[in-house]
Design an enzyme around this catalytic site. Structure first.
Site, PDB file in Angstrom:
ATOM      1  N   ILE A  93      -1.374 -28.530   1.230  1.00 52.56           N
ATOM      2  CA  ILE A  93      -2.605 -27.796   0.954  1.00 52.56           C
ATOM      3  C   ILE A  93      -2.238 -26.358   0.611  1.00 52.56           C
ATOM      4  CG2 ILE A  93      -4.841 -27.047   1.883  1.00 52.56           C
ATOM      5  CD1 ILE A  93      -4.552 -29.407   3.906  1.00 52.56           C
ATOM      6  N   PHE A 145       0.721 -26.790   5.219  1.00 44.92           N
ATOM      7  CA  PHE A 145      -0.132 -25.692   4.777  1.00 44.92           C
ATOM      8  C   PHE A 145       0.700 -24.563   4.184  1.00 44.92           C
ATOM      9  CE2 PHE A 145      -3.239 -27.672   7.539  1.00 44.92           C
ATOM     10  CZ  PHE A 145      -4.450 -27.359   6.949  1.00 44.92           C
ATOM     11  N   ASP A 146       0.259 -24.082   3.022  1.00 45.72           N
ATOM     12  CA  ASP A 146       0.762 -22.831   2.485  1.00 45.72           C
ATOM     13  C   ASP A 146       0.209 -21.710   3.364  1.00 45.72           C
ATOM     14  OD1 ASP A 146       1.815 -20.955   0.580  1.00 45.72           O
ATOM     15  OD2 ASP A 146      -0.204 -20.750  -0.223  1.00 45.72           O
ATOM     16  N   LEU A 147       0.761 -20.512   3.232  1.00 40.88           N
ATOM     17  CA  LEU A 147       0.306 -19.384   4.043  1.00 40.88           C
ATOM     18  C   LEU A 147      -0.564 -18.425   3.234  1.00 40.88           C
ATOM     19  CD1 LEU A 147       0.309 -17.765   6.682  1.00 40.88           C
ATOM     20  CD2 LEU A 147       2.497 -16.767   5.968  1.00 40.88           C
ATOM     21  N   ASP A 148       0.060 -17.692   2.304  1.00 34.88           N
ATOM     22  CA  ASP A 148      -0.658 -16.676   1.531  1.00 34.88           C
ATOM     23  C   ASP A 148      -1.718 -17.309   0.633  1.00 34.88           C
ATOM     24  OD1 ASP A 148       0.972 -14.779   2.651  1.00 34.88           O
ATOM     25  OD2 ASP A 148       2.336 -14.654   0.938  1.00 34.88           O
TER      26      ASP A 148
END
Length: 293
Positions: free
Chosen positions: A235, A78-81
């Site tokens: 994602i 997973f990406d964060l921002d």
């Protein structure tokens, strides 16, 4: 804290997939696709236009290679921002702080949305209209000076994200954070919002600029976790996330509620588009099986 200037090129092979074929007959393909330029925002990448959606109709003919039911999707990166949290207030205010301190024109927050996603060095090079390493390094230092104390917390979790992560975790997926943001900040954000409990491990860049480009970061994650590309999906909300996954042979999913436009995500060759956090949990648990082995 100062940042070494590292700006490797973003390159990737594209593997477009018809998402709706997975919904109806569950085939998944990895078809090489020629690149074509796209210049909607000021960053360098090559991508190909591809109609893709997770809606109610097929948008692209598919070529069957193997089926989803024959494969266990074990790891999710997973990406964060723009994917887990909405960081706009913190990021834009810290950029404004840096520009103001340097005596430069300060854009409105909405005009800085494109800065959410790409490496900070690239954004400041564009904003300052300069390739002077010393100037860009100073801007990054000023940004982080405010971000470490204030901007970090000018952020909020998207509605439905904790529930989506919970169901994915319970279904056996191993979740990893893969963000271009410095890891020291990313970990604090996960802990602040109590999201760290869902993740096996968090990965991010270093303060000296190492691993800010997504292809290198994803390669690092795979090496550290022993992940198999064909059983791993990334994602994120920007083309950088997709290209990072594609460069390493991962399946790719994009969220449309973040800061990349749907046009950007389609042209970057996303395998699947998710329009809400709820859809992430629902669709992945419906069509894939987690496997923690």
């Amino acid at each position: 804290m100062q940042s070494q200037l590292i700006d490797p090129p973003l390159t990737a092979s594209l593997f477009p997939v018809d998402a709706m074929s997975a919904r109806r007959s569950c085939p998944l393909r990895a078809l090489a696709w020629p690149g074509a330029g796209h210049t909607r925002r000021p960053d360098s990448y090559q991508a190909s236009p591809l109609p893709v959606d997770i809606g109610e109709h097929r948008t692209q003919p598919h070529t069957q290679s193997h089926t989803v039911t024959e494969m266990r999707l074990a790891h999710l990166l997973f990406d964060l921002d723009g994917t887990l949290t909405d960081p706009k207030p913190g990021i834009t205010r810290c950029i404004q702080h840096a520009l103001k301190t340097l005596g430069r024109e300060v854009p409105e927050a909405d005009a800085l949305e494109w800065c959410i996603g790409p490496p900070l060095i690239q954004s400041f090079a564009w904003l300052l209209e300069s390739d002077d390493p010393a100037l860009i390094k100073q801007a990054v230092f000023l940004y982080r000076e405010r971000f470490a104390e204030i901007g970090l917390y000018e952020n909020q979790v998207y509605d439905g994200i904790p529930e989506a992560l919970q169901v994915l975790h319970e279904r056996g997926f191993r979740l990893f954070l893969a963000t271009s943001k410095p890891l020291v900040f990313a970990k604090r954000i996960l802990e602040h919002f109590d999201l760290h409990r869902f993740f096996t491990e968090a990965f991010g860049s270093e303060l000296n600029g190492h691993l800010t480009d997504k292809p290198s970061l994803v390669r690092h994650v795979l090496a550290r976790t022993g992940g198999i590309p064909g059983a791993t999906m990334i994602i994120g909300d920007r083309k950088f996330d997709l290209l990072g996954g594609q460069a390493n042979g991962l399946h790719t999913a994009a969220v449309t509620y973040g800061y990349g436009s749907e046009e950007e995500l389609r042209q970057a060759g996303a395998d699947i588009l998710f329009h809400s956090p709820q859809q992430i949990g629902r669709e992945l648990t419906l069509f894939f099986q987690g496997d923690q082995r």
